[in-house]
Design an enzyme around this catalytic site. Structure first.
Site, PDB file in Angstrom:
ATOM      1  N   CYS A   1      -7.455 -28.394  11.330  1.00 33.73           N
ATOM      2  CA  CYS A   1      -8.615 -29.282  11.211  1.00 33.73           C
ATOM      3  C   CYS A   1      -8.225 -30.742  11.005  1.00 33.73           C
ATOM      4  O   CYS A   1      -8.934 -31.641  11.447  1.00 33.73           O
ATOM      5  CB  CYS A   1      -9.514 -28.820  10.058  1.00 33.73           C
ATOM      6  SG  CYS A   1     -10.313 -27.238  10.396  1.00 33.73           S
TER       7      CYS A   1
ATOM      8  N   CYS B   1     -12.426 -29.312   6.085  1.00 31.93           N
ATOM      9  CA  CYS B   1     -11.283 -28.426   5.838  1.00 31.93           C
ATOM     10  C   CYS B   1      -9.984 -29.242   5.852  1.00 31.93           C
ATOM     11  O   CYS B   1      -9.810 -30.142   6.666  1.00 31.93           O
ATOM     12  CB  CYS B   1     -11.243 -27.332   6.901  1.00 31.93           C
ATOM     13  SG  CYS B   1      -9.816 -26.239   6.738  1.00 31.93           S
TER      14      CYS B   1
ATOM     15  N   ASP C   1       0.855  -1.173   0.000  1.00 37.20           N
ATOM     16  CA  ASP C   1       0.000   0.000   0.000  1.00 37.20           C
ATOM     17  C   ASP C   1       0.903   1.240   0.000  1.00 37.20           C
ATOM     18  O   ASP C   1       2.130   1.131   0.057  1.00 37.20           O
ATOM     19  CB  ASP C   1      -0.988  -0.031   1.174  1.00 37.20           C
ATOM     20  CG  ASP C   1      -0.313   0.011   2.534  1.00 37.20           C
ATOM     21  OD1 ASP C   1       0.907   0.240   2.605  1.00 37.20           O
ATOM     22  OD2 ASP C   1      -1.005  -0.204   3.546  1.00 37.20           O
ATOM     23  N   SER C   2       0.292   2.418  -0.065  1.00 37.69           N
ATOM     24  CA  SER C   2       1.090   3.639  -0.251  1.00 37.69           C
ATOM     25  C   SER C   2       1.506   4.269   1.061  1.00 37.69           C
ATOM     26  O   SER C   2       2.324   5.177   1.084  1.00 37.69           O
ATOM     27  CB  SER C   2       0.277   4.656  -1.038  1.00 37.69           C
ATOM     28  OG  SER C   2      -0.785   5.146  -0.217  1.00 37.69           O
TER      29      SER C   2
ATOM     30  N   CYS D   1      -6.864 -27.957   6.348  1.00 37.79           N
ATOM     31  CA  CYS D   1      -5.741 -27.264   6.997  1.00 37.79           C
ATOM     32  C   CYS D   1      -5.221 -28.088   8.176  1.00 37.79           C
ATOM     33  O   CYS D   1      -5.925 -28.959   8.692  1.00 37.79           O
ATOM     34  CB  CYS D   1      -6.165 -25.865   7.450  1.00 37.79           C
ATOM     35  SG  CYS D   1      -6.924 -25.846   9.080  1.00 37.79           S
TER      36      CYS D   1
ATOM     37  N   HIS E   1      -5.748 -21.821   9.833  1.00 41.66           N
ATOM     38  CA  HIS E   1      -7.095 -22.226   9.412  1.00 41.66           C
ATOM     39  C   HIS E   1      -7.826 -21.079   8.715  1.00 41.66           C
ATOM     40  O   HIS E   1      -8.421 -21.264   7.649  1.00 41.66           O
ATOM     41  CB  HIS E   1      -7.937 -22.705  10.597  1.00 41.66           C
ATOM     42  CG  HIS E   1      -9.381 -22.860  10.211  1.00 41.66           C
ATOM     43  ND1 HIS E   1      -9.871 -23.997   9.595  1.00 41.66           N
ATOM     44  CD2 HIS E   1     -10.415 -21.988  10.273  1.00 41.66           C
ATOM     45  CE1 HIS E   1     -11.146 -23.820   9.307  1.00 41.66           C
ATOM     46  NE2 HIS E   1     -11.507 -22.615   9.714  1.00 41.66           N
TER      47      HIS E   1
ATOM     48  N   ASP F   1      -7.754  -7.508   0.200  1.00 42.52           N
ATOM     49  CA  ASP F   1      -6.819  -7.793   1.296  1.00 42.52           C
ATOM     50  C   ASP F   1      -7.520  -7.442   2.593  1.00 42.52           C
ATOM     51  O   ASP F   1      -8.398  -6.567   2.619  1.00 42.52           O
ATOM     52  CB  ASP F   1      -5.552  -6.928   1.212  1.00 42.52           C
ATOM     53  CG  ASP F   1      -5.830  -5.507   1.667  1.00 42.52           C
ATOM     54  OD1 ASP F   1      -6.420  -4.716   0.892  1.00 42.52           O
ATOM     55  OD2 ASP F   1      -5.507  -5.170   2.838  1.00 42.52           O
TER      56      ASP F   1
END
Lengths: 375, 375
Positions: A309, A304, A92-93, A306, A335, A266
């Site tokens: 999980c 899930c 970002d700036s 991940c 997760h 984001d």
């Protein structure tokens, strides 16, 4: 070095899917970018961030310029090497975070002076300095320096701010120069006023950018108002470049934004929530600190994939959260980021196959079910 | 189910190398056991702990009985499943930590009553209850319940305490019963008094255990005194079972203990130090928060194969420590545990090949060099 490019592969309604190509790899859109504020996605190893499916992450100019400093990162070989992340980085700036975090801000036509929230030191950000910092960091996608009022704000203030941001966009474009393989994105402002959004988009298109962000949303206006703006704002921006909605958001914000033509987003929410015990699942939000999980041998979400999980029970995740163990933030962040990337992959597939409406209905139906019943 | 056994493969002076076999895998000795206090080695994923080379980790009965509770861990399938660690686990008896952490302790022949440091609830630990808790946790190597005075202490107090611990050792043995594939270790006490150590060892051998610990050291007596005790204490214990030195220690403590015939050790030092920025390297301790590292592009230790050394500069590790990012504790803990396991592997190789003295000289020479010069 290959150039930065965007290929639109399919649309379904206003929703789009495509691929951004950069010298550091491809970004499948719609894309969710985890936030690596201070050269780390909090609680995550970068290889774990990649394992969730992230093609790109976001770095914060404001934080990195203060600590460790842009010139230092440059001397050390750039942000990618510094933080061990080889894929693309968008920065970002600094404009938005100066306004939300720094002390003693003074805004002029030239830029902003402020005091660091870390050590009180005095700094200046201008379009030119923001471009220089983002170049020193080695950012692949650079954002124009802009100013963004919190909403609600009166229309006159929003219009003045937008026009200042457009003059800064022109200065950003000039300062960025010609950097093959790197992209500069303009940022549309104009609050919730359609005419101002149109004026801003027209000005940005006139200057010409490699991509365009919808800025100035998710700053207090609420989802309904945000969606109203997204019903017209993305289509004011070119079709053949990526459209990025900054700082969004909750899962249903993201789905609603993709539905309205957004390609990139984001947000700190999945990582921040991971550290506070808020877990995103297909059946809505689970609060792991709730006592109902203390004896529950089941995973957070049995579908899930991940590590949290696959390898741990709710009882374990509850225990380590209550005991304030670091593995709690590590597993729940993993997760949540995995959930967000699954969400994006699901939308990309649905758009490709022309079944986004059905996918969206499933998404909302799953959440409406609520969490699994206690044992 | 295979039984618990120990095979002594080689000796070099008093130093020994061998293998402990358990149904959950082999433990190469001399072995360092990372400490997983509350069902997690702090800041580490269990697969990362295994990747450092650890064959076994230690769990704390005191912490686990209070939170999440031994009966709960049992209902959830045992500690291995709960914390996603399939290799062997040794649990301490809770006695030492009750004395150092709990409130309102009351010691009788029967056991100890105390108040939880977590929530003030009242609990009792006896040899019988300690055996029950360690069984509920599913521990592979169970430790006798003992009492251990801080040093220096007068000899009469040490003798009385040792004799109480020996009566508790007998009760522990009776309560443990016959559990194929699981081991019960006795704990030698007696402070720094050779006659008391001999009396304790004789009593333990009479009862009969699968392994023997040297307890009551690293409690304030200093390295020189500890080594004086280790010059005689291990050899009072059987040669054909493992000898475990509890709660030790710094790298040079560990090397000195192995030299004196110790096979197993545990300590929170590598993980705790990782979280406070103290790093163990072949050239001694590095304090990562020191400003000299801020611009240093070199790894902590160029010969180390851990992720912190392979993928990050000292400058990055300094930055994330100063910014209080979780990845700092994650990377430095990983490095420290990797360093400790490298140390053990180096000693195992040296003992096997009859070159322990040369290895030890190299170890001390490396540390005497001190850290690399600043750039």
């Amino acid at each position: 070095m290959s150039r930065f490019s965007y290929q639109l592969n399919a649309t379904d309604g206003r929703a789009r899917t495509g691929v951004i190509s950069t010298p550091r790899g491809e970004i499948r859109t719609p894309a969710f970018m985890p936030v690596g504020t201070a050269a780390t996605v909090k609680a995550m190893m970068p290889e774990s961030v990649a394992a969730t499916g992230a093609d790109i992450l976001l770095g914060n100019t404001y934080h990195l310029m203060l600590r460790p400093g842009a010139e230092r990162v440059d001397r050390l070989g750039g942000l990618h090497k510094f933080m061990n992340w080889e894929k693309p980085i968008l920065t970002d700036s600094g404009g938005f975070q100066v306004m939300s975090l720094a002390g003693l801000r003074k805004l002029t036509e030239q830029g902003v002076t402020f005091k660091s929230h870390v050590d009180g030191s005095k700094h200046e950000l201008t379009p030119e300095r923001s471009m220089e910092i983002q170049r020193l960091l080695g950012s692949d996608i650079v954002m124009c320096f802009d100013e963004c009022p919190a909403l609600p704000a009166d229309e006159k203030r929003v219009a003045e701010s937008m026009r200042l941001s457009m003059r800064w966009a022109e200065r950003s474009r000039d300062a960025f120069g010609d950097r093959p393989g790197h992209a500069l994105f303009g940022i549309q402002q104009g609050g919730v006023t359609q005419e101002l959004r149109a004026e801003s988009a027209e000005k940005l298109r006139e200057i010409g950018f490699d991509g365009y962000a919808v800025g100035g949303l998710a700053v207090g206006e609420g989802q309904e108002t945000m969606f109203e703006v997204l019903d017209y704002a993305p289509e004011m921006l070119p079709e053949d470049t990526p459209r990025y909605l900054m700082g969004v958001g909750k899962p249903d914000d993201i789905v609603g934004a993709v539905k309205r033509g957004i390609d990139m987003m984001d947000c700190v929410l999945p990582s921040r929530s991971g550290r506070t015990g808020q877990v995103f699942t297909r059946r809505g939000v689970v609060n792991i600190k709730n006592a109902r999980h203390a004896d529950d041998p089941r995973p957070l979400d049995e579908e899930c994939g991940c590590p949290a999980c696959r390898n741990y029970s709710r009882a374990y995740l509850h225990h380590v959260f209550r005991a304030q163990e670091m593995i709690s933030g590590m597993l729940l962040t993993w997760h949540n980021l995995h959930y967000y990337q699954d969400l994006m992959a699901g939308m990309r597939g649905a758009i490709s196959e022309g079944r986004f409406a059905a996918w969206e209905a499933d998404f909302h139906a799953g959440r409406a079910q609520g969490d699994i019943e206690p044992l």
